[in-house]
Design an enzyme around this catalytic site. Structure first.
Site, PDB file in Angstrom:
ATOM      1  N   HIS A   1      -7.817   0.820  -9.034  1.00  0.00           N
ATOM      2  CA  HIS A   1      -6.967  -0.210  -8.383  1.00  0.00           C
ATOM      3  C   HIS A   1      -5.837  -0.480  -8.731  1.00  0.00           C
ATOM      4  O   HIS A   1      -5.313  -1.482  -8.624  1.00  0.00           O
ATOM      5  CB  HIS A   1      -8.065  -1.537  -8.780  1.00  0.00           C
ATOM      6  CG  HIS A   1      -9.476  -1.585  -8.490  1.00  0.00           C
ATOM      7  ND1 HIS A   1     -10.005  -1.900  -7.206  1.00  0.00           N
ATOM      8  CD2 HIS A   1     -10.703  -1.329  -9.269  1.00  0.00           C
ATOM      9  CE1 HIS A   1     -11.327  -1.679  -7.477  1.00  0.00           C
ATOM     10  NE2 HIS A   1     -11.675  -1.468  -8.567  1.00  0.00           N
TER      11      HIS A   1
ATOM     12  N   SER B 171      19.744  11.329  -2.492  1.00  0.00           N
ATOM     13  CA  SER B 171      20.285  10.299  -1.599  1.00  0.00           C
ATOM     14  C   SER B 171      21.701  10.589  -1.314  1.00  0.00           C
ATOM     15  O   SER B 171      22.406  11.346  -2.079  1.00  0.00           O
ATOM     16  CB  SER B 171      20.370   8.973  -2.813  1.00  0.00           C
ATOM     17  OG  SER B 171      20.992   8.156  -2.035  1.00  0.00           O
TER      18      SER B 171
END
EC number: 4.2.1.2
Length: 461
Positions: free
Chosen positions: A186, A316
């Site tokens: 989870h 980037s």
């Protein structure tokens, strides 16, 4: 541009003089200027295998002269060599039976075969319909070529790439078997797990996909050839389908058979749907693996950073020094495309009206695209990412030692509720699990040291 005049039942039409196709191919080029998706060359090669086998079968059955048989076989071998790729210009978006592509192959084979006869001074000529397409219909040839192409691409491209990535993951699984880390469920901390165990889950996904792929591809060995127009086999010898399957098998090395029910083979493509379902399952597993890798490699300072992956290129255009998990992103996009293709293949296969499904080219195109994408994606991900995965043990140990879920090992000794109190107290007051356990008085330091052992928690049996 120099042209020559070709004709069909619609009349005469100009065709580029340096191209080997004929009138029907030229009409298709003009009538369907739709998209840029060319009919995959692998389908053309599937057709060439079929036309070659059909010539041999028709000769055996007394339907074709030896000279014509030899000429057609020669032409098909030329196509299979890759020398004639430029002569197959048609797009996917054409008639749903693939008739134009069938005729494209018939016309090119006829053209090359006639050159062969002329060179050998044989006074015969090859007609694209009467000779190359003898005993056949587009309705049974396209699905046959489709199955031949799909089976070959699964065997020669997809399965080797799957094995490559699976073997790399197995190596990492064994190499990292002694490294204990925190498990996560989870997206929250859970009990410990070995890094090797985590990777074994990824590896086993590929093991299962390999088995499912092996099973689903068996159904692709069934060929529609011999069904001709509607499945009855009109204009074909009763032995034609079996003989063609035999000769295709002989030339490819794969055990193709003539389908026992040609009505099914022409109007339904559930065998391809099942195959693509396996491709979808593989895509889902690759999505999960790629996501896990990029999450575990997130950072380098504000993420999980439990593993490092190769730095292949700047990440980037504005942030200097940034390196992104580009291989993972590539593989997840491949997975999404394959899942989309599965929807198309499933719907298209459902559209068999009466005796014929007329969505064959898009079924073929999307399934082949999925095979290419998965094969290329796995190979690239393997070579540029998976092989370079390494653990960052300092971070792994830090997360493990800070985890409150180690308290699970106390359950058998003090019970769930008391163990939960220890974890909540540690979290609320910023204590270590050991400090909290001792302060509650539920366990002694000696008991804590004896019972909280991550190495025992990863191999409890």
């Amino acid at each position: 541009m120099s042209v020559r005049i070709e004709h069909d039942t619609f009349g005469e039409i100009e065709v580029p003089a340096d191209k080997y196709w004929g009138a029907q191919t030229e009409r298709s080029k003009r009538n369907f200027p739709v998209g840029k998706e060319r009919m995959p060359i692998e389908v053309v090669y599937g057709f060439a295998q079929l036309k070659r086998a059909a010539a041999l079968a028709n000769f055996d059955l007394g339907k074709l002269s030896e000279a014509k048989k030899d000429a057609i076989v020669y032409a098909c071998d030329q196509i299979l060599s890759g020398e004639l790729d430029e002569h197959f210009p048609l797009v996917v978006w054409q008639t749903g039976s693939g008739t134009q592509s069938n005729m494209n192959v018939n016309e090119v084979v006829s053209y090359v075969a006639n050159m062969y006869l002329k060179d050998h001074q044989i006074d015969e000529s090859i007609h694209p319909n009467d000779d190359v397409n003898k005993s056949q219909s587009s309705n049974d040839t396209f699905p046959t070529a489709m199955h031949v192409a799909l089976y070959q691409e699964v065997e020669t491209k997809l399965e080797p790439a799957l094995k490559l990535l699976r073997n790399t993951l197995k190596e990492k699984e064994d190499k990292f078997d002694s490294i204990i880390k925190i498990g996560r469920t989870h997206l929250q901390d859970a009990t410990p797990i070995k890094l090797g165990q985590e990777i074994s889950g990824w590896r086993y996904m590929l093991d299962r996909c390999e088995i499912m792929l092996s099973e689903s591809k068996k159904h692709i060995l069934n060929l529609a050839i011999g069904g001709t127009a509607v499945g009855t086999g009109i204009n074909a010898h009763p032995e034609f389908g079996d003989k063609v399957a035999h000769y295709i098998s002989e030339n490819t090395g794969y055990p193709f058979v003539s389908s026992e029910n040609k009505f099914h083979a022409l109007t339904a493509h559930d065998e391809v749907v099942q195959l693509h379902g396996t491709l979808k399952a593989l895509a889902g597993d690759l999505m999960k693996i790629a996501n896990d890798v990029r999450w575990l490699a997130s950072g380098p300072r504000a993420g999980l950073a439990e593993i490092s992956i190769p730095e292949n290129e700047p990440g980037s255009s504005i942030m200097p020094g940034k390196v992104n998990p580009t291989q993972c992103e590539m593989l997840t996009m491949v997975a999404v495309q394959v899942m989309g293709n599965d929807t198309v293949v499933g719907f298209a296969s459902s559209q068999g009206n009466f005796e014929l499904n007329v969505y064959k080219p898009v079924i073929m195109h999307n399934t082949l695209q999925s095979i290419y994408l998965l094969a290329d994606g796995m190979e690239t991900f393997n070579n540029n990412c998976a092989v370079g995965i390494e653990p960052i043990e300092e971070n792994i140990d830090n997360y493990l030692n800070q985890s409150l879920m180690l308290v699970t090992a106390l359950n058998p000794h003090i019970g769930y509720e008391k163990a939960a109190q220890i974890a909540k107290k540690a979290h609320k007051e910023g204590l270590t699990l050991k400090e909290s356990a001792i302060q509650t008085g539920y366990v002694t330091e000696e008991q804590f040291e004896a019972w909280i052992k991550p190495e025992d928690m990863v191999d409890p049996h």
